[in-house]
Design a protein around this motif. Structure first.
Motif, short mmCIF file in Angstrom:
data_model
loop_
_atom_site.label_atom_id
_atom_site.label_comp_id
_atom_site.label_asym_id
_atom_site.label_seq_id
_atom_site.Cartn_x
_atom_site.Cartn_y
_atom_site.Cartn_z
N ILE A 14 -60.93 -106.03 -20.32
CA ILE A 14 -61.69 -107.16 -20.88
C ILE A 14 -60.94 -107.79 -22.04
CG2 ILE A 14 -63.79 -107.79 -22.13
CD1 ILE A 14 -65.25 -105.65 -20.38
N ALA A 15 -60.50 -106.97 -22.99
CA ALA A 15 -59.86 -107.50 -24.19
C ALA A 15 -58.54 -108.19 -23.90
CB ALA A 15 -59.66 -106.39 -25.22
N THR A 16 -57.72 -107.59 -23.06
CA THR A 16 -56.39 -108.17 -22.80
C THR A 16 -56.45 -109.40 -21.91
OG1 THR A 16 -56.00 -106.66 -20.94
CG2 THR A 16 -55.19 -105.97 -23.11
N GLY A 17 -57.58 -109.64 -21.27
CA GLY A 17 -57.73 -110.83 -20.43
C GLY A 17 -58.30 -112.03 -21.15
N ARG A 18 -58.67 -111.86 -22.42
CA ARG A 18 -59.23 -112.99 -23.17
C ARG A 18 -58.14 -113.99 -23.51
NH1 ARG A 18 -63.01 -109.69 -27.40
NH2 ARG A 18 -60.98 -108.86 -27.97
N ARG A 19 -58.51 -115.26 -23.44
CA ARG A 19 -57.61 -116.34 -23.80
C ARG A 19 -58.38 -117.37 -24.60
NH1 ARG A 19 -55.06 -112.86 -21.96
NH2 ARG A 19 -53.25 -112.93 -20.57
N MET A 20 -57.71 -117.96 -25.59
CA MET A 20 -58.36 -118.89 -26.51
C MET A 20 -57.82 -120.30 -26.31
SD MET A 20 -60.49 -118.63 -29.03
CE MET A 20 -61.19 -119.77 -30.17
N ASP A 21 -58.75 -121.25 -26.23
CA ASP A 21 -58.42 -122.67 -26.23
C ASP A 21 -58.55 -123.13 -27.68
OD1 ASP A 21 -58.39 -125.43 -26.17
OD2 ASP A 21 -59.94 -125.63 -24.64
N ASN A 25 -61.72 -124.57 -29.43
CA ASN A 25 -62.27 -123.33 -29.97
C ASN A 25 -63.19 -122.62 -28.97
OD1 ASN A 25 -62.32 -121.44 -32.03
ND2 ASN A 25 -64.23 -122.24 -32.87
N ILE A 26 -62.70 -122.48 -27.74
CA ILE A 26 -63.46 -121.85 -26.66
C ILE A 26 -62.68 -120.63 -26.16
CG2 ILE A 26 -64.39 -122.11 -24.32
CD1 ILE A 26 -64.70 -125.10 -24.93
N MET A 27 -63.40 -119.51 -26.01
CA MET A 27 -62.80 -118.29 -25.48
C MET A 27 -63.08 -118.22 -23.98
SD MET A 27 -61.11 -115.52 -26.31
CE MET A 27 -61.38 -115.14 -28.02
N TYR A 28 -62.06 -117.82 -23.22
CA TYR A 28 -62.17 -117.61 -21.77
C TYR A 28 -61.68 -116.21 -21.46
CZ TYR A 28 -62.51 -122.71 -21.27
OH TYR A 28 -62.91 -124.02 -21.35
N HIS A 29 -61.88 -115.79 -20.22
CA HIS A 29 -61.28 -114.56 -19.71
C HIS A 29 -60.61 -114.91 -18.39
CE1 HIS A 29 -60.68 -110.62 -17.98
NE2 HIS A 29 -60.81 -110.14 -19.22
N ILE A 48 -54.01 -119.45 -25.35
CA ILE A 48 -53.19 -118.42 -26.00
C ILE A 48 -53.91 -117.08 -25.95
CG2 ILE A 48 -52.12 -120.07 -27.57
CD1 ILE A 48 -54.05 -118.26 -29.65
N GLN A 49 -53.14 -116.02 -26.04
CA GLN A 49 -53.70 -114.69 -26.18
C GLN A 49 -53.58 -114.31 -27.66
OE1 GLN A 49 -51.62 -111.42 -24.27
NE2 GLN A 49 -53.55 -110.34 -23.95
N ARG A 50 -54.71 -113.97 -28.27
CA ARG A 50 -54.72 -113.60 -29.68
C ARG A 50 -53.99 -112.27 -29.88
NH1 ARG A 50 -60.65 -113.24 -31.59
NH2 ARG A 50 -60.44 -111.55 -30.13
N GLY A 51 -53.44 -112.09 -31.06
CA GLY A 51 -52.72 -110.85 -31.36
C GLY A 51 -53.57 -109.61 -31.22
N ASP A 52 -54.86 -109.71 -31.56
CA ASP A 52 -55.76 -108.56 -31.44
C ASP A 52 -56.06 -108.20 -30.00
OD1 ASP A 52 -55.89 -108.29 -34.15
OD2 ASP A 52 -57.91 -109.11 -34.36
N ASP A 53 -55.72 -109.08 -29.07
CA ASP A 53 -55.99 -108.83 -27.66
C ASP A 53 -54.78 -108.30 -26.90
OD1 ASP A 53 -58.58 -109.67 -28.07
OD2 ASP A 53 -58.22 -111.71 -27.36
N LEU A 54 -53.68 -108.04 -27.60
CA LEU A 54 -52.53 -107.41 -26.96
C LEU A 54 -52.87 -105.95 -26.66
CD1 LEU A 54 -49.71 -108.84 -29.23
CD2 LEU A 54 -50.33 -109.59 -26.92
N GLU A 55 -52.38 -105.44 -25.54
CA GLU A 55 -52.75 -104.09 -25.11
C GLU A 55 -52.46 -103.04 -26.17
OE1 GLU A 55 -52.28 -100.89 -21.47
OE2 GLU A 55 -51.51 -102.93 -21.20
N SER A 56 -51.31 -103.12 -26.83
CA SER A 56 -50.98 -102.12 -27.86
C SER A 56 -51.99 -102.13 -28.99
CB SER A 56 -49.57 -102.37 -28.40
OG SER A 56 -49.50 -103.66 -28.99
#
Length: 119
Positions: A14-21, A25-29, A48-56
């Motif tokens: 779920i977290a790593t699939g999030r993407r931000m417009d 200012n809209i979040m998608y998956h 974009i993929q936010r830094g907090d959503d990177l798998e590591s």
């Protein structure tokens, strides 16, 4: 005690699939998971993929969570309710309301749209 049950692998997915417009200012998956809509195909390049959503980063956050909270379920809190963390947020909240004996309150707005007011 309310416990949300979901596997680490599902949380990572779920977290790593999030993407931000950023423009709107809209979040998608990318797969439409986690309560977010799947983005239209023509938008993918600008998301974009936010830094907090990177798998590591997600796995490090989960490790910190487990170090702090694993074992809490064994403590005596009285009644315990387990929520399936893979269901919609509305379904999860409805289950918690039922467990607590709290009814959902619906208030009519002037525009005839329903507004849910949590107690």
């Amino acid at each position: 005690l309310v416990v949300v049950k979901i596997s680490d692998e599902e949380l990572v997915k779920i977290a790593t699939g999030r993407r931000m417009d950023l423009e709107n200012n809209i979040m998608y998956h990318v797969d439409g998971l986690g309560g977010w809509d799947k983005p239209p195909d023509d938008m993918m390049a600008k998301l974009i993929q936010r830094g907090d959503d990177l798998e590591s980063k997600v796995r490090a956050t989960l490790a910190a969570y487990h170090a702090k909270y694993d074992g809490i379920e064994e403590l005596e809190f009285g009644a315990k309710y387990e929520v399936d963390g893979t269901v919609s947020a509305d379904d999860a909240v409805d289950g918690v309301r039922a467990f607590l004996g709290v009814e959902k309150k619906v208030v009519q707005k002037e525009s005839d749209e329903e507004k849910v007011v949590d107690v």
